[in-house]
Motif scaffolding. Sequence first.
Motif, PDB file in Angstrom:
ATOM      1  N   SER A 707      -1.265   2.428   8.672  1.00 57.38           N
ATOM      2  CA  SER A 707      -0.283   1.473   8.160  1.00 57.38           C
ATOM      3  C   SER A 707       0.116   0.459   9.221  1.00 57.38           C
ATOM      4  CB  SER A 707       0.951   2.225   7.653  1.00 57.38           C
ATOM      5  OG  SER A 707       1.521   3.012   8.688  1.00 57.38           O
ATOM      6  N   ASN A 775       4.932   4.855   4.990  1.00 59.67           N
ATOM      7  CA  ASN A 775       4.868   6.181   5.608  1.00 59.67           C
ATOM      8  C   ASN A 775       5.578   7.217   4.730  1.00 59.67           C
ATOM      9  OD1 ASN A 775       3.480   5.072   7.751  1.00 59.67           O
ATOM     10  ND2 ASN A 775       5.302   4.874   9.054  1.00 59.67           N
ATOM     11  N   HIS A 777       5.918   7.065   1.492  1.00 56.23           N
ATOM     12  CA  HIS A 777       5.038   7.296   0.347  1.00 56.23           C
ATOM     13  C   HIS A 777       3.931   8.280   0.703  1.00 56.23           C
ATOM     14  CE1 HIS A 777       1.465   6.362  -2.166  1.00 56.23           C
ATOM     15  NE2 HIS A 777       2.356   6.227  -3.147  1.00 56.23           N
ATOM     16  N   ALA A 778       3.354   8.119   1.899  1.00 54.18           N
ATOM     17  CA  ALA A 778       2.274   9.013   2.332  1.00 54.18           C
ATOM     18  C   ALA A 778       2.766  10.454   2.455  1.00 54.18           C
ATOM     19  CB  ALA A 778       1.706   8.525   3.659  1.00 54.18           C
ATOM     20  N   LYS A 779       3.993  10.620   2.973  1.00 55.95           N
ATOM     21  CA  LYS A 779       4.540  11.970   3.109  1.00 55.95           C
ATOM     22  C   LYS A 779       4.821  12.598   1.749  1.00 55.95           C
ATOM     23  CE  LYS A 779       6.714  11.235   7.643  1.00 55.95           C
ATOM     24  NZ  LYS A 779       8.001  11.186   8.383  1.00 55.95           N
ATOM     25  N   GLN A 781       3.400  11.834  -1.128  1.00 56.61           N
ATOM     26  CA  GLN A 781       2.169  12.053  -1.881  1.00 56.61           C
ATOM     27  C   GLN A 781       1.218  13.007  -1.181  1.00 56.61           C
ATOM     28  OE1 GLN A 781       1.588  10.813  -4.957  1.00 56.61           O
ATOM     29  NE2 GLN A 781       3.627   9.878  -4.927  1.00 56.61           N
ATOM     30  N   THR A 783      -1.043  12.154   0.975  1.00 55.87           N
ATOM     31  CA  THR A 783      -2.360  11.531   0.975  1.00 55.87           C
ATOM     32  C   THR A 783      -2.300  10.229   1.758  1.00 55.87           C
ATOM     33  OG1 THR A 783      -4.093  10.577  -0.406  1.00 55.87           O
ATOM     34  CG2 THR A 783      -1.849  10.363  -1.189  1.00 55.87           C
ATOM     35  N   ASP A 784      -3.464   9.773   2.210  1.00 62.45           N
ATOM     36  CA  ASP A 784      -3.527   8.482   2.897  1.00 62.45           C
ATOM     37  C   ASP A 784      -3.925   7.353   1.952  1.00 62.45           C
ATOM     38  OD1 ASP A 784      -6.146   9.159   2.454  1.00 62.45           O
ATOM     39  OD2 ASP A 784      -6.865   8.619   4.457  1.00 62.45           O
ATOM     40  N   LYS A 785      -3.835   7.603   0.643  1.00 60.72           N
ATOM     41  CA  LYS A 785      -4.139   6.556  -0.333  1.00 60.72           C
ATOM     42  C   LYS A 785      -3.146   5.412  -0.167  1.00 60.72           C
ATOM     43  CE  LYS A 785      -4.646   5.718  -5.287  1.00 60.72           C
ATOM     44  NZ  LYS A 785      -4.543   6.292  -6.656  1.00 60.72           N
TER      45      LYS A 785
END
Length: 788
Positions: A707, A775, A777-779, A781, A783-785
């Motif tokens: 990111s 960041n 959102h990644a936590k 979810q 995922t690294d999408k």
Amino acid sequence: MLEKHSESEVHVDKVEQGPASSIAFGLERIGLIAVRAPIVSCIVLLVLIVGAVFGIHRIKIDDSLSQLFRSNTPEFRQYEAVTKKFPAEEFDVLVVVEGKTLLARNNLEKLRDFVTDMQLVEGTRGLVSLFSARQAPAPGKLPAALFPAELPEGAAYDKFIEGVKANEIIRGKLLSEDGTLALIVLSLDPEVVASSKLTKTVGDIRALMKEDLSDTGLNVQLSGVPVMQLEIRNAVERDGLTYNILGILAGCVIAIIFFRKISFMVAAAFPPMIAILLALGALGWANFNLNMFLNVMTPLIMVISFSDSMQLTFAARDRLIAGQDKFTAFKNAVLVVGPACVLTHGTAGISFIALQFSDSDLIRKFGEAGLAATIIALVAVLSLVPVFGVLLVRNEKVFATKFQSADAGVQALRNFCYWIAVRMVGRPGLFSLIAVLFVAGLGVIYANLEPRYRLADQVPDKRQAVAASDRLDAKLTGANPVNVLIQFPKGESLYSPETLQTIADVHATVEKAAGVGNVWSVETLRRWLAEKAGSADVATLKEYVSVIPEHLVRRFIDAEQDAVVVAGRVPDKDSSQLLPIVDKLDSELDAVRKKHPGYEVAVTGLAAIAARNSAGMIEKLNRGLTVEFALVAIFIGLAFRSWVVMFACILPGIFPVVMSGTVLWAMGEGLQFASVVALTVSFGLGLSATIHFLNRLRLESKPGVGSALAVERATVLVGPALILTTLVLACGLVVTVFSDLPSLRLFGWLSAFSMVMALVADLFILRPTAMWLINLHAKLQGTDKPAI
């Protein structure tokens, strides 16, 4: 790392051009229609320009002082009815003559000659001055003039002047208590006021002022609605030319400095100019009138369109430097940057739609015109940038080779943007928290701003009208009329005892009202006859009214004799100071209404309308701005199909508004019509930088790309264009500081300041906030999408 960004961008373009990935649902492809046949497109454009020129000639100027409050409300309909029944104030030129030697014999003789000469000016209907006063009528004779044909001399003159100063008809109304200021009211023909003949008529009056009174040592100034309208008309015409020239020069100069090629300057700067021409032409054909708000449409169109034309040109330029041919470069620029352009115009359109919730016809018309101009600007920019680029750019390979090794100006901006991005993504959580606290603090200050309105702010303050009104405020209790309308019930005539008593009671109430002075009505004449002639009977009153000139009678008695007005005047204060005066007067008139049932008694006049409605209208616009915050955030979030984007754009969108409000608060200003409209429009326009960055961030955010790196790349790629466009846009708006209209000066500098603050928010608030949300959102979810 900086040298690799253009290559990365080209790679992204090749994989991200389908309409399925477009945040504008493929609407950006409108820009590819014209480039398929550039020559034909230019021919069509030439035809449209010719039509636009004719349309511009159809635009008329709305110089009415009541235009802000024009609406379908009962109060305004009543005000319009009163102005039709008693057509005086809208057509009165107020001549203010002031000096310590005003009543010296020689000066008084010259002043009388001046008054006589003014009655011969073409377009005048009549005149009221201290020389209009009459002596008490002798039985069976017409009343003689107060001023004899031959003025007395010596001690007799001094005694005569004392009598003049004590005369109840003119004291405090047409002559100040100290005898140093005289008011002459010149009534003009309505057809003259509404036409271009007004310029000649006012010019003739000014010529007489110079010819008759230049050697008297007296100060002579003009005011009144016709003079104010003429000054507004002249200011609007003058401002329009200034904005066009300076705004266009600013865009061309900055474009040529950084692009260093005429072809790119034309591709970046000419589409906004053409958008201005086409939009104004369309407004002319749609019968829009130019007014104090629509006059800023030129810089606003420049603001709306130049930002996107610069982004498109920058994107195409990077692709040319990377080795693409001009057709591919401009096509990819439209496909990649075009969606953000559509979205920026969409948010600007929402801002203009928000103005439709105003009670003011003027502001709603401004919103309609702005929405139409936004649509025209979008189509013009998306179509013309690639057309001009394809037609004008030559020797792409030579250009690419030259600027790959020598692009100092843009590279310096890229380095600056990279320096900021690295620091902002270093500690995104901390910077986001600081941003939230800072914006919240500014929001508290903004919430304490109070509505403000003053008539003088709508009139050129560098001309005579405002200065003359200030003198009337100081010497004759005010220049702004407040009228009390009295409508008779059926069966009652003007001269019936009940009617005359009602007029007397209303007159007495208005006289006693704090803050209201210079009260005139039929009762003024009746009292004077009772005191001077010793007769207050109806026959004497009728006789005297019958010998008064028609234009004077119509000031207080309508033609059907079923209504009268009691006219007073108040100073030109802020509406918050006038509202208590108007409300108290209205409540005190309740006793008259109760005593005389059947008689309709209403307080009206432009000052009363402004005092009652301005605060509510401004507060409603301000509440609409708050709703707009939420609507625009949701709109952008839906377009990007991302809750991260929706929340990321809130803080940078609000910051310019609350920061501008804090500046107003620090200056001791409140929220005026011009300022709240400026903030409403600037909010939508200021999000342009936010949308272009988020669009670039969306393209840079891919699996395997961190990111922080995505934010840095997006910042470096779009940052230079954002900085340059902000400079151009601020220059295009700040030219309004040259206006004579205070409201336009306020609109201009506040809008320009908001645009600069929008850039600050984009650089220092959006980046850490977006990264923190990505960041998060990644936590959530796991995922690294990409979150965008």
